[in-house]
Design a protein around this motif. Structure first.
Motif, PDB file in Angstrom:
ATOM      1  N   CYS A  22       0.854  -1.184   0.000  1.00  0.00           N
ATOM      2  CA  CYS A  22       0.000   0.000   0.000  1.00  0.00           C
ATOM      3  C   CYS A  22       0.886   1.228   0.000  1.00  0.00           C
ATOM      4  CB  CYS A  22      -0.892  -0.004   1.244  1.00  0.00           C
ATOM      5  SG  CYS A  22      -2.057   1.336   1.280  1.00  0.00           S
ATOM      6  N   VAL A  23       0.695   2.112  -0.962  1.00  0.00           N
ATOM      7  CA  VAL A  23       1.554   3.283  -1.096  1.00  0.00           C
ATOM      8  C   VAL A  23       1.091   4.348  -0.120  1.00  0.00           C
ATOM      9  CG1 VAL A  23       2.353   5.078  -2.651  1.00  0.00           C
ATOM     10  CG2 VAL A  23       1.947   2.753  -3.513  1.00  0.00           C
ATOM     11  N   PRO A  24       1.980   4.823   0.765  1.00  0.00           N
ATOM     12  CA  PRO A  24       1.575   5.804   1.764  1.00  0.00           C
ATOM     13  C   PRO A  24       1.418   7.192   1.169  1.00  0.00           C
ATOM     14  CG  PRO A  24       3.914   5.376   1.946  1.00  0.00           C
ATOM     15  CD  PRO A  24       3.380   4.445   0.885  1.00  0.00           C
ATOM     16  N   SER A  25       0.575   7.971   1.823  1.00  0.00           N
ATOM     17  CA  SER A  25       0.460   9.385   1.477  1.00  0.00           C
ATOM     18  C   SER A  25       1.355  10.165   2.421  1.00  0.00           C
ATOM     19  CB  SER A  25      -0.988   9.855   1.635  1.00  0.00           C
ATOM     20  OG  SER A  25      -1.846   9.103   0.830  1.00  0.00           O
ATOM     21  N   LYS A  26       2.114  11.104   1.904  1.00  0.00           N
ATOM     22  CA  LYS A  26       3.035  11.864   2.741  1.00  0.00           C
ATOM     23  C   LYS A  26       2.777  13.352   2.595  1.00  0.00           C
ATOM     24  CE  LYS A  26       6.861   8.574   2.763  1.00  0.00           C
ATOM     25  NZ  LYS A  26       8.296   8.389   2.490  1.00  0.00           N
ATOM     26  N   PRO A  27       2.548  14.026   3.698  1.00  0.00           N
ATOM     27  CA  PRO A  27       2.381  15.473   3.612  1.00  0.00           C
ATOM     28  C   PRO A  27       3.696  16.129   3.217  1.00  0.00           C
ATOM     29  CG  PRO A  27       2.453  14.757   5.909  1.00  0.00           C
ATOM     30  CD  PRO A  27       2.434  13.516   5.069  1.00  0.00           C
ATOM     31  N   SER A 208       4.474  -0.718   8.502  1.00  0.00           N
ATOM     32  CA  SER A 208       4.910  -0.079   7.250  1.00  0.00           C
ATOM     33  C   SER A 208       3.771  -0.049   6.243  1.00  0.00           C
ATOM     34  CB  SER A 208       6.122  -0.819   6.667  1.00  0.00           C
ATOM     35  OG  SER A 208       5.811  -2.174   6.399  1.00  0.00           O
ATOM     36  N   ASP A 209       4.049   0.534   5.053  1.00  0.00           N
ATOM     37  CA  ASP A 209       3.061   0.688   3.973  1.00  0.00           C
ATOM     38  C   ASP A 209       1.797   1.379   4.481  1.00  0.00           C
ATOM     39  OD1 ASP A 209       4.881  -0.574   2.409  1.00  0.00           O
ATOM     40  OD2 ASP A 209       3.466  -1.986   1.524  1.00  0.00           O
ATOM     41  N   PHE A 210       1.958   2.622   4.934  1.00  0.00           N
ATOM     42  CA  PHE A 210       0.847   3.363   5.533  1.00  0.00           C
ATOM     43  C   PHE A 210      -0.047   4.001   4.474  1.00  0.00           C
ATOM     44  CE2 PHE A 210       3.999   3.126   8.856  1.00  0.00           C
ATOM     45  CZ  PHE A 210       3.259   2.986  10.016  1.00  0.00           C
ATOM     46  N   ASP A 211      -1.309   4.116   4.799  1.00  0.00           N
ATOM     47  CA  ASP A 211      -2.248   4.918   4.033  1.00  0.00           C
ATOM     48  C   ASP A 211      -3.123   5.667   5.031  1.00  0.00           C
ATOM     49  OD1 ASP A 211      -3.490   6.051   1.900  1.00  0.00           O
ATOM     50  OD2 ASP A 211      -4.517   4.250   1.215  1.00  0.00           O
ATOM     51  N   TYR A 212      -3.715   6.773   4.571  1.00  0.00           N
ATOM     52  CA  TYR A 212      -4.565   7.566   5.451  1.00  0.00           C
ATOM     53  C   TYR A 212      -6.010   7.116   5.337  1.00  0.00           C
ATOM     54  CZ  TYR A 212      -0.813  10.814   6.549  1.00  0.00           C
ATOM     55  OH  TYR A 212       0.351  11.363   7.006  1.00  0.00           O
ATOM     56  N   LEU A 213      -6.576   6.667   6.452  1.00  0.00           N
ATOM     57  CA  LEU A 213      -7.972   6.275   6.537  1.00  0.00           C
ATOM     58  C   LEU A 213      -8.603   7.070   7.667  1.00  0.00           C
ATOM     59  CD1 LEU A 213      -7.556   2.390   6.241  1.00  0.00           C
ATOM     60  CD2 LEU A 213      -8.063   4.007   4.408  1.00  0.00           C
ATOM     61  N   ASP A 214      -9.644   7.812   7.341  1.00  0.00           N
ATOM     62  CA  ASP A 214     -10.276   8.699   8.317  1.00  0.00           C
ATOM     63  C   ASP A 214      -9.234   9.630   8.953  1.00  0.00           C
ATOM     64  OD1 ASP A 214     -12.489   9.742   9.541  1.00  0.00           O
ATOM     65  OD2 ASP A 214     -12.604   8.231  11.122  1.00  0.00           O
ATOM     66  N   ASN A 215      -8.290  10.094   8.112  1.00  0.00           N
ATOM     67  CA  ASN A 215      -7.227  11.022   8.510  1.00  0.00           C
ATOM     68  C   ASN A 215      -6.277  10.445   9.557  1.00  0.00           C
ATOM     69  OD1 ASN A 215      -8.057  13.214   6.814  1.00  0.00           O
ATOM     70  ND2 ASN A 215      -9.724  13.623   8.249  1.00  0.00           N
ATOM     71  N   ILE A 216      -6.164   9.120   9.596  1.00  0.00           N
ATOM     72  CA  ILE A 216      -5.231   8.447  10.501  1.00  0.00           C
ATOM     73  C   ILE A 216      -4.317   7.568   9.658  1.00  0.00           C
ATOM     74  CG2 ILE A 216      -4.981   6.953  12.517  1.00  0.00           C
ATOM     75  CD1 ILE A 216      -7.972   7.558  13.119  1.00  0.00           C
ATOM     76  N   ALA A 217      -3.010   7.625   9.906  1.00  0.00           N
ATOM     77  CA  ALA A 217      -2.063   6.778   9.182  1.00  0.00           C
ATOM     78  C   ALA A 217      -2.177   5.344   9.682  1.00  0.00           C
ATOM     79  CB  ALA A 217      -0.636   7.295   9.363  1.00  0.00           C
ATOM     80  N   ILE A 218      -2.613   4.436   8.805  1.00  0.00           N
ATOM     81  CA  ILE A 218      -2.838   3.034   9.154  1.00  0.00           C
ATOM     82  C   ILE A 218      -1.872   2.166   8.347  1.00  0.00           C
ATOM     83  CG2 ILE A 218      -4.503   1.142   9.225  1.00  0.00           C
ATOM     84  CD1 ILE A 218      -5.361   3.371  11.010  1.00  0.00           C
ATOM     85  N   PRO A 219      -1.151   1.237   9.003  1.00  0.00           N
ATOM     86  CA  PRO A 219      -0.218   0.381   8.259  1.00  0.00           C
ATOM     87  C   PRO A 219      -0.931  -0.804   7.604  1.00  0.00           C
ATOM     88  CG  PRO A 219      -0.071  -0.128  10.580  1.00  0.00           C
ATOM     89  CD  PRO A 219      -1.048   1.018  10.464  1.00  0.00           C
ATOM     90  N   TYR A 220      -0.518  -1.117   6.393  1.00  0.00           N
ATOM     91  CA  TYR A 220      -1.027  -2.310   5.712  1.00  0.00           C
ATOM     92  C   TYR A 220      -0.103  -3.508   5.919  1.00  0.00           C
ATOM     93  CZ  TYR A 220      -4.971  -0.193   3.274  1.00  0.00           C
ATOM     94  OH  TYR A 220      -6.182   0.388   2.983  1.00  0.00           O
ATOM     95  N   LYS A 221       1.095  -3.263   6.430  1.00  0.00           N
ATOM     96  CA  LYS A 221       2.016  -4.350   6.750  1.00  0.00           C
ATOM     97  C   LYS A 221       2.430  -4.238   8.212  1.00  0.00           C
ATOM     98  CE  LYS A 221       3.942  -5.399   2.200  1.00  0.00           C
ATOM     99  NZ  LYS A 221       5.177  -5.618   1.395  1.00  0.00           N
ATOM    100  N   ILE A 222       2.322  -5.368   8.918  1.00  0.00           N
ATOM    101  CA  ILE A 222       2.634  -5.412  10.343  1.00  0.00           C
ATOM    102  C   ILE A 222       3.506  -6.638  10.600  1.00  0.00           C
ATOM    103  CG2 ILE A 222       1.660  -5.752  12.660  1.00  0.00           C
ATOM    104  CD1 ILE A 222      -0.863  -4.284  11.603  1.00  0.00           C
ATOM    105  N   PHE A 223       4.567  -6.429  11.355  1.00  0.00           N
ATOM    106  CA  PHE A 223       5.462  -7.539  11.708  1.00  0.00           C
ATOM    107  C   PHE A 223       5.670  -7.520  13.219  1.00  0.00           C
ATOM    108  CE2 PHE A 223       9.742  -9.078  12.714  1.00  0.00           C
ATOM    109  CZ  PHE A 223       9.706 -10.346  12.159  1.00  0.00           C
ATOM    110  N   LEU A 224       5.424  -8.663  13.867  1.00  0.00           N
ATOM    111  CA  LEU A 224       5.625  -8.803  15.305  1.00  0.00           C
ATOM    112  C   LEU A 224       6.574  -9.965  15.558  1.00  0.00           C
ATOM    113  CD1 LEU A 224       1.914  -8.572  16.527  1.00  0.00           C
ATOM    114  CD2 LEU A 224       3.589  -6.724  16.460  1.00  0.00           C
ATOM    115  N   GLU A 225       7.511  -9.761  16.477  1.00  0.00           N
ATOM    116  CA  GLU A 225       8.441 -10.835  16.823  1.00  0.00           C
ATOM    117  C   GLU A 225       8.594 -10.928  18.329  1.00  0.00           C
ATOM    118  OE1 GLU A 225      12.970 -12.459  15.849  1.00  0.00           O
ATOM    119  OE2 GLU A 225      12.421 -10.381  15.374  1.00  0.00           O
TER     120      GLU A 225
END
Length: 262
Positions: A22-27, A208-225
């Motif tokens: 997901c391509v992030p939007s950057k101000p 990572s791979d953030f996009d803005y949803l309801d004006n909040i940066a939401i990641p489409y990729k999540i990694f937990l270890e």
């Protein structure tokens, strides 16, 4: 519990795997450097603005005993409900789970058998395959970190490292360190670490791979270890919807399902 674990491992092994970016939007405007108090306040406001969350994608789990992937769908209704579906080919449901901070129901569709009982850390680990408390798990699925306990505390260390804020908190009692990296422009948490009193990293989170949803940066990729347990979870969302006007988690078992109390 062994039977439930075997069922979960078998279901995860049946499902399909794919990746999504997901391509992030950057101000582009000039960035204001925030004080730690304002930064934590903004992060916590953004986290609390997500009232409900629905996502579909791919889940990849690696542990000492398994390496499997599955297509999944998740619905979160704050403050305390997670509905989770594991899907096979053609979107067929293989298993469903409804987890709250007190109770759980896990339904094995293939065997028409449900397991239900009080929630515990062991149950969370067997359903989601990582050793995390319920609150951390709920926030991890939406790419957030609960900073409520840090709202009125000065960080032990605070710095700006190129394009990231770096916040470090050391608990005065347990000596456990929480370290967060926050994108200066999007105010999105990109990395976090929990480090034990012996300076060993216990938990790593990467968003990572953030996009803005309801004006909040939401990641489409999540990694937990979880490093001590050698457990990793990779989440790749294909679709996310946040803050629907109305969301209803309805989970009804078939009348002929076998129900096992746990």
């Amino acid at each position: 519990m062994n039977k439930l674990l075997i069922v979960l491992l078998g279901i995860a092994g049946l499902a399909m795997f794919s990746f999504y970016g997901c391509v992030p939007s950057k101000p582009t405007e000039q960035v204001e450097i925030l004080s730690p108090e304002r930064l934590v306040n903004r992060l916590e406001i953004n986290r609390r603005r997500i009232r409900n969350f629905e996502g579909t994608g791919t889940l990849l789990v690696k542990t000492n005993s398994m390496n499997n992937s599955a297509e999944f769908r998740i619905i979160l209704q704050k403050p305390d409900s997670i509905y989770f579906t594991i899907m096979g080919p053609f979107g067929i449901s293989l298993a469903e789970a409804l987890v709250t901070n007190n109770d759980f129901i896990f339904y094995d569709v293939l065997h028409n058998t449900a397991y239900e009982g009080k929630l515990s850390d062991d149950i969370i680990q067997n359903i989601f395959r990582i050793d995390l408390p319920f609150d951390q798990l709920l926030n991890a699925f939406i790419g957030a970190v609960n900073l409520t306990q840090h709202l009125y505390k000065q960080p032990t260390k605070y710095s700006v490292d190129y394009d990231k804020y770096v916040l470090t908190y050391v608990d005065s009692v347990t000596h456990v360190t929480t370290k967060l990296f926050v994108d200066i422009r999007t105010l999105a948490i990109t990395d976090y670490q929990y480090i034990d009193s012996k300076d060993r990293i216990d938990l790593v989170g990467k968003y990572s791979d953030f996009d803005y949803l309801d004006n909040i940066a939401i990641p489409y990729k999540i990694f937990l270890e979880n490093k001590p347990e050698n457990q990793t979870i990779s989440i790749n969302y294909k679709k996310i919807v946040v803050n629907r006007g109305s969301i209803n988690i309805s989970f009804k078992l078939p009348e002929d399902a076998t129900v096992i109390k746990w």
